[in-house]
Design a protein around this motif. Structure first.
Motif, PDB file in Angstrom:
ATOM      1  N   ALA B  82      -2.029  21.929  71.181  1.00 27.86           N
ATOM      2  CA  ALA B  82      -1.643  22.354  72.535  1.00 27.86           C
ATOM      3  C   ALA B  82      -2.419  23.610  72.911  1.00 27.86           C
ATOM      4  N   CYS B 119      -0.310  25.736  65.014  1.00 28.11           N
ATOM      5  CA  CYS B 119       0.974  25.491  65.631  1.00 28.11           C
ATOM      6  C   CYS B 119       2.099  26.401  65.181  1.00 28.11           C
ATOM      7  N   LEU B 120       2.286  27.466  65.909  1.00 28.35           N
ATOM      8  CA  LEU B 120       3.364  28.413  65.630  1.00 28.35           C
ATOM      9  C   LEU B 120       4.660  27.941  66.280  1.00 28.35           C
ATOM     10  N   GLY B 121       4.635  26.847  67.047  1.00 29.88           N
ATOM     11  CA  GLY B 121       5.885  26.322  67.600  1.00 29.88           C
ATOM     12  C   GLY B 121       6.253  26.914  68.938  1.00 29.88           C
ATOM     13  N   CYS B 122       5.322  27.610  69.609  1.00 30.39           N
ATOM     14  CA  CYS B 122       5.678  28.098  70.960  1.00 30.39           C
ATOM     15  C   CYS B 122       4.553  27.704  71.918  1.00 30.39           C
ATOM     16  N   CYS B 123       4.259  26.385  71.913  1.00 27.68           N
ATOM     17  CA  CYS B 123       3.099  25.884  72.662  1.00 27.68           C
ATOM     18  C   CYS B 123       3.180  26.206  74.149  1.00 27.68           C
ATOM     19  N   ALA B 124       4.407  26.305  74.686  1.00 28.63           N
ATOM     20  CA  ALA B 124       4.537  26.551  76.127  1.00 28.63           C
ATOM     21  C   ALA B 124       3.925  27.897  76.477  1.00 28.63           C
ATOM     22  N   LEU B 125       3.775  28.774  75.470  1.00 28.58           N
ATOM     23  CA  LEU B 125       3.252  30.124  75.679  1.00 28.58           C
ATOM     24  C   LEU B 125       1.737  30.122  75.537  1.00 28.58           C
TER      25      LEU B 125
END
Lengths: 210, 152, 384, 208
Positions: B82, B119-125
């Motif tokens: 992402a 992928c740190l898990g805050c793709c929306a950012l």
């Protein structure tokens, strides 16, 4: 969308990461992205995966740098088959999926890169150049200030020009150029038009016309 | 150097010298010392009865381990899918220019280490830069410079 | 406070529920990784301050939960019991929310979700993003503080384990999971029931069960949100699976890039142990089961099952060349059943609500639900 | 010890009998059927790294490629050791190896499979990472003087000086196993000329 339907179109459920992309994403670059990831994450133990993916990435890098050759696509498919058939574990056997599915559904993009040095999505830096349209440029000097490498020349009321040698194609000028002027254009697959002579005056676009 | 060796003994004891906990012990040593000094690896090999060749293979296989001291500040740029399509390569270029470091490298004064992660898990950012655990979404060139500057 | 029988568990649940007044205000602040990245902790602290300073401390609860799912619009705050959903809540919005919604009965319009034609949506469940989702695995995240086992028990947690241990034989549990046709959520979709059966029938008394939380593929973070937000659902599923397979030892392999998941998981394991839901003689059922957390160290390939087992043995996380499945020869060449986080989290649902209920959800070949971590809602070419 | 059952299978349309637990490679060799190998050694555990011993299995209509050095025999197995798919795999594997290790043994095998073009380039390590040296030193000698380091395309083999300096001089049994001849041609017996452990560590994370 379930396990079997995804398998039919050459993909897999995997863990369920789903990315929605559009015409601004280059499918060749996405395939290259996955192979870069897999080259880094391959454990390197078995030859088809370690050496096969490395060679596929070399080819994709060439294509994205504008040095793709006829036969590259066939070579990618040939390598993919052996990496899929002979790799020791699932990393290797599934590694070619992004390449095979992007070739299967977006072959036109591969050919545009190889035959016309053109990146339809305007992503591959080597195939993209930034150009200031003299008709639109209103010499607001924002791009000139923001350009991190000082590649833009111009002044008050003077049409701005990008020095193609200095330009690192970071895209800042396109970002900062005011929407109402939209003077900066991203070109791919065609030569950059000759710059207007030094010191050309800006063509004032009447407020009404904008 | 003796400090490193003493806390190695504690860590070995904590895992009752269990060979299968080798990777867990290395993770703790890495977190405390920010790297895996050679004498510590030799001590582990001797105490746990694990060949030094196996320990070096593990220490150079996993991204979490480093065989030279890491910088005091860790700057990570996420290259997850992402973030990639959201412009991570451009962000990485900017961070590389600002720090004058390539991914995986540590500055000569051991102040900064630049890493790439997936992928740190805050793709929306995204695209995301993380400095010492603080997250920065879509940072501009100026913001990057500001954050790096006020790392003491 | 050790629960020695199913009755103790029911009594504990009643005790927890009796202390809770569902009409009381509860400010839920999503503290999953994405919202955390939006500085949700600052918002949470602002709420603590504001509630104390406006004298509401004794009749408003605050609960930091795991991921609600709508990360795009974090930090997410949901106020119960009315289920009012505010999006993108910054610390500076907090005083207005407390005065308008907690003290007054009004709504802070600007923080509500507006759909495409400008309509305001108050309740979290009505937001289009959630509305047509069947959130059987993920849905409880918003009601649970992952660091508090009581929240999980209050929602009926560990009833499925009790039912399995006291009302079902290992075969019954195995049959139910097979009949539900639960397919592995790790990637290939291999039927979990079949893998369990292979592990149980493989020769050798010592057997292992493993949670694969390595989740290294780029662009995927659903296992993280599940493990961070509701670790007990995964743990309960693991214990039930262990009972069916006949294993007394479990591992959870979590990548070290997920510190919050490791922290919440470790707290959950301790709390479950204290309550007698883990370890020796679980709930007085004479079934023993222990779990060890194993942190990965940064290698995507170590998420492959045989590589993962090599790593758990302390060796380099490289895949094994053998063709014998790890269900037959895994850790220390003993039968080891590895499943993904989400697979295990489905197990309690199947046991408590039955195989037919589970099989009624999903498509012909793929039963139940699948959590996705989608990104970027620009409509366009879908790259599979 | 349970007496090992007989297993009958077909290799290249010939019926072959083998003992339970044997691999296809062992059964084929006992029956005088040639299958190429590079990382296999009868005294070492099967490793499955080079994949050159890949054969094609077919069972009730479905075919599959497996490495014969690892796959154990089963009753009724139908094995092809030179099917078109197998040849295709071996040819490309050899081409890939030639890119980094144009050693004689690899070139001979390549010629045997009719490979003329050199389509791939890679840094000349002259090592296909078969691991024979590493595994022999670990499984047979239990000395562990030599080992793998790194991951993926950076994976290398290095000597560990503190052990190698004491044991290698009087041993060097692994030298004869090396398919590319890197051992002994590129070492003084204690470390490789092109890469020591410290060299490798420097390449990993050199300060800017």
């Amino acid at each position: 969308m379930d396990f079997d339907e995804l398998a039919k179109v050459g993909s897999m459920m995997g863990s369920g990461g789903m990315i929605v992309m559009d015409e601004d994403d280059c499918m060749v670059d996405v395939a290259r992205y996955f192979l870069t990831f897999l080259t880094e994450e391959s454990c390197g133990k078995c030859i088809p995966c370690r050496e096969g993916i490395r060679q596929m990435l070399t080819i994709l890098n060439r294509i994205c740098e504008g040095e793709g050759k006829e036969g590259d696509i066939v070579m990618l498919e040939e390598l993919s088959e052996v990496v899929q058939d002979a790799s020791l574990c699932a990393l290797g056997t599934t590694a070619p999926n992004p390449v095979l599915s992007t070739i299967r559904y977006f072959k036109d993009e591969y050919e545009a890169h190889i035959r016309e040095s053109r990146c339809p999505a305007g992503v591959c830096k080597a195939l993209v150049s930034y150009y200031i349209n003299p008709e639109q440029c209103q010499a607001c000097q924002i791009c000139l200030r923001e350009c991190p490498v000082g590649a833009i020349m111009g002044g008050k009321n003077i049409v701005h020009v990008i020095d193609q040698d200095k330009c690192t194609k970071c895209g800042t000028c396109l970002d900062v150029c005011p929407i109402r002027f939209a003077a900066v254009e991203k070109l791919s697959g065609r030569p950059v038009p000759a710059a207007p002579p030094q010191g050309t005056k800006v063509r004032r676009v009447k407020k009404a016309q904008q | 150097m003796t400090k490193n060796l003493s806390n190695v003994n504690q860590i070995i004891a904590k895992y009752q010298g269990d060979q299968s906990a080798l990777i867990q012990m290395l993770l703790e040593i890495q977190r405390e010392n920010r790297w895996l000094p050679k004498p510590v690896l030799a001590r582990l090999s001797q105490k746990l009865g694990i060949p030094i060749s196996q320990i070096y293979h593990i220490a150079t296989f996993y991204k979490a381990f480093s065989l030279i001291p890491q910088g005091r500040h860790t700057v990570s740029v996420c290259l997850g899918t992402a973030c990639h399509v959201r412009g991570a390569p451009r962000l990485l270029d900017r961070v590389t220019d600002t720090l004058k470091l390539n991914p995986g490298e540590t500055s000569v004064d051991y102040k900064f280490t630049l890493k790439t992660v997936n992928c740190l898990g805050c793709c929306a950012l995204g695209p995301v830069m993380v400095v010492d655990g603080e997250y920065y979404g879509k940072p501009s060139a100026k913001e990057i410079e500001k954050v790096i500057a006020n790392c003491d | 406070m050790r629960l020695k029988s199913p009755a103790d568990l029911q009594e504990k649940r009643q005790q927890i529920i009796s202390l809770r007044d569902s009409s009381r205000h509860c400010v839920t602040i999503c503290s999953g990784t994405a919202c955390h990245a939006y500085a949700s902790e600052k918002t949470a602290l602002a709420f603590v301050e504001e509630i104390k300073s406006s004298g509401l401390k004794d009749n408003v609860d605050i609960r930091r939960t795991g991921c609600h799912g709508f990360c795009e619009r974090g930090p997410i705050v949901v106020i119960f019991p009315e289920e009012i959903c505010y999006l993108g809540v910054k610390p500076e919005d907090v005083s207005e929310i407390v005065s308008t919604t907690l003290m007054g009965k009004g709504l802070v319009d600007r923080l509500l979700y507006k759909d495409s034609n400008g309509e305001k949506v108050v309740h979290e469940g009505d937001i289009p993003f959630y509305k047509n989702q069947t959130r059987i695995v993920f849905g409880n995240n918003r009601l649970i503080d992952p660091k508090n086992i009581d929240d999980y028990i209050a929602l009926g947690g560990y009833d499925a384990l009790t039912k399995a241990l006291f009302e079902m034989s290992p075969d019954d549990v195995m049959e139910m999971v097979k009949r539900a046709n639960l397919r592995g959520r790790g990637g290939g979709g291999f039927p979990a029931g079949m893998k369990w059966e292979t592990t149980r029938n493989a020769p050798g008394k010592t057997k292992y069960v493993i949670v694969n939380a390595d989740e290294g593929d780029p662009g995927a973070y659903m296992d993280r949100s599940l493990l961070e937000g509701n670790p007990h659902s995964v743990l309960e599923g693991l214990i039930i699976g262990a009972y069916a397979i006949g294993s007394h030892k479990g591992y959870v392999y979590v990548r070290q890039e997920y510190p919050l998941a490791i922290e919440n998981l470790s707290i959950a394991l301790n709390q479950a142990g204290e309550y007698g839901l883990l370890g020796k003689n679980i709930l007085g059922s004479r079934f023993n089961f222990d779990v060890t957390v194993h942190r990965g160290a940064g290698a995507f390939v170590s998420g492959e099952s045989s590589a993962l087992m090599n790593a758990i043995e302390g060796k380099v996380g490289e895949p094994r060349p053998k063709y014998t499945r790890t269900a037959v020869s895994g850790i220390g060449d003993k039968p080891s059943n590895l499943n993904n986080v989400e697979t295990w989290a489905n197990v309690p649902l199947i046991i408590s609500r039955g195989a037919d209920w589970f099989a009624s959800i999903g498509t012909e070949g793929s039963k139940g639900t699948k959590i996705f971590s989608p990104d970027r809602w620009t409509v366009g070419r879908v790259h599979t | 010890m349970k007496k090992l059952q007989k297993v009958t299978l077909t290799i290249n349309d010939r019926e072959v009998t083998a003992k339970e637990g044997m691999t296809i490679l062992e059964a084929a060799r006992d029956a005088g059927i040639y299958i190429p190998t590079l990382c296999y050694h009868e005294k070492l555990a099967p490793y499955g790294a080079c994949r050159i011993c890949t054969v094609e299995l077919s069972r009730n209509g479905r075919s599959r490629l497996v490495t014969s050095c690892v796959y154990t025999v089963e009753n009724g197995l139908i094995v092809k050791t030179e099917s078109p798919k197998v040849i295709k795999v071996r040819k490309l594997l050899l081409e890939l190896m030639l890119a980094s290790s144009p050693a004689k043994a690899i070139q001979d095998l390549a010629r045997q499979y009719g490979i003329e073009k050199r389509r791939f380039e890679a840094d000349k390590t002259n090592c296909i990472l078969c691991g024979l040296c590493v595994r022999y030193c670990s499984e047979i000698k239990q000395a562990n003087a030599i080992g793998f380091v790194g991951r993926g395309t950076e994976r290398r083999v290095v000597f560990h000086p503190e052990i190698a300096s004491t044991v290698c001089a009087s041993c060097r049994e692994c030298f004869s196993l090396c398919p590319t001849g890197k051992l002994p041609s590129e070492t003084d017996g204690v470390c490789f000329d092109d890469l020591t452990l410290d060299d490798f560590l420097k390449t990993q994370q050199s300060p800017a």
